[in-house]
Design an enzyme around this catalytic site. Sequence first.
Site, short mmCIF file in Angstrom:
data_model
loop_
_atom_site.label_atom_id
_atom_site.label_comp_id
_atom_site.label_asym_id
_atom_site.label_seq_id
_atom_site.Cartn_x
_atom_site.Cartn_y
_atom_site.Cartn_z
N ASP A 202 0.86 -1.19 0.00
CA ASP A 202 0.00 0.00 0.00
C ASP A 202 0.90 1.23 0.00
OD1 ASP A 202 -2.38 1.79 0.53
OD2 ASP A 202 -3.32 -0.16 0.85
N HIS A 276 -2.96 3.26 -4.50
CA HIS A 276 -2.34 2.77 -3.26
C HIS A 276 -0.92 2.27 -3.50
CE1 HIS A 276 -5.81 3.03 -0.52
NE2 HIS A 276 -6.56 2.74 -1.57
N GLU A 343 -9.93 2.78 -5.10
CA GLU A 343 -9.60 4.16 -4.75
C GLU A 343 -8.43 4.71 -5.57
OE1 GLU A 343 -11.09 4.30 -0.11
OE2 GLU A 343 -9.02 3.66 -0.51
#
Length: 627
Positions: A202, A276, A343
Amino acid sequence: MDIKKILSLLSLLLISYCCTSKENLKDETIRIIPLPNYYESRPGDFDISKNTTIGIETSDSNMVSLAQYFNEKLSRTIGFELPIKSSGEIIFELTEKPDLEQEGYHVSVTPDKVRIHANTHHGIFNGIQSLLQLIPINTSSKLDKNTLWKISCIEINDKPRFAWRGLMLDVSRHFFTKQEVKKYIDLMAEYKFNVFHWHLTDDQGWRIEIKSLPRLTDVGAWRAPRVGNWWEREPQSATDTLSYGGFYTQEDIRDVIEYARKRFITVVPEIDVPGHSMAFLTSYPQVSCTGGPFHINVGNTFYTKEENSLCAGKDKTYALLDSIFSEIASLFPSSYIHIGGDECYKGFWEKCPDCQKRMSIEKLQDTKQLQSYFIKRVASSIQRKGKKVIGWNEILEGGLAPETIVMSWQGVKGGIEAAQQGHHVIMTPFEHCYLDLYQGDPAVEPNTYSMLRLQDCYKFQVVPDSIDASFILGGQGNLWTESVPHYRQVEYMTWPRAMAISETLWNDTCSRNWKFFTQRVEKQFTYLDQLGVNYSRSLYDPIILPFMNSNNQLQIELKTEIEGLDIFYSFDNTIPDIYSNLYTGILSVPKNASMLKVVTYKGQQQMGKQINLTIDELKKRIVENNK
């Protein structure tokens, strides 16, 4: 009628019996979680003594391992192990019963024998978990080998509803050691989870060794140490000492996989792309849109201000990803690889010449389609390596890659859409499955966001009414670790909420009984105390619900998650106890009161944390709830 139809009819009848007769089957003494589909208590007890033996097929190495596992867990309770022989009073035996399928089992406890039958070793393992939960919990610090341990006689026929029953652990935001990961997996197995989803990369760290790209861990696994609220931290600077982090060598990974295999848990790796990816970009800035420089995120805000998505236009990006996933595919026996896809901020793609060129060449209309192009290209590469691809529900944007599996976290909408398109789905909606959320009043819980009480987990409906259930593989709970800095907190956030998720994935909806579930959870607390697990007792905390009445006066409702608790309160700044005001109905705030203090008791024993809230804080909550 052929044999398959007969078996199917018998299965439906069993389910119907379970659903219509669950109250008759309820046994207040049982503590098994997840609750078996069918069980019936019988008269008498089976005694375990130092002379009791475990009977197995000793030429079967897998069965020997299961007997050794049972002995290891049993000795923790009774203080000694049992001999393993070719015959005995506790019998583990493979059978051929089609209705038990791959993970089902039958446990029979009579005064003379204990038998576990199953079609597979995995089924035997599941039966062992139920058998272990039938043994009384030892609360004494002294263990005597001459003690008789009694198991109440019972018949159990059981199998899971869903094949995918998982928990996800995020090790990027905070690194947890190999030994801690094993500890997590071990307790998962005891509650019959069978998938460990390992979130390995991440923005805050890259946690897995990739031999062909050593900078991913040389650089990407380390960041500046910080404490304080997540998203409020001072960004990492060029002069910081990069001492916080860690990673797993490939040998570590193999060790964890083997440990999980012995507990019939599949380890599914996640490499989160294209978003990410700040740890990736910090290690290899040549696969970015801007070229950097980059710093690994330490818990500071960044999303639209700093680039964290891989460049979707450069061939170099896909070449590096192919190297990464080649090593991942050869390292993990799992049929599945998770590629994230969530995202992904696309603002930098809109300004990137390489991304714009790629869109022109591929005739893509917008950056959503560019993300779809990225996901499809990466998925195709992974599928050629013999693996199935999973992504978060955002991979639906711009068009879903063929044969990909959708993990639906933003509610169930994405899962419904994917199933309607003929794709398999794993349900993990945040409102039932996100274990990083508050589980009790924010005033007495570690700082995080939103609310997910134990009862919210237990209300998880895995299959929406509008879709074909055959497309739902199952579900899982997810522990993101922004606000989980050490392993004790991992335990606190996971248990007992994961018990609720386990039961929703194992049983049909009609078998649920909240009161009975919480009774069994309380019995599990005694067991977790014995293990030294730092579980949460937030279900005992009072729930404080302020509101304005029709005359615009502040009033307060007090509740508890479980029955049998008394709530005591004070408005005069004194500490409430059993001699304070007993809550019996809606409260009106006395004139000039500045503080409400609330606590719960069961008899003479305080059960929940004392919660103190100013009147101003109560009013603020009303405003926030009405937004």
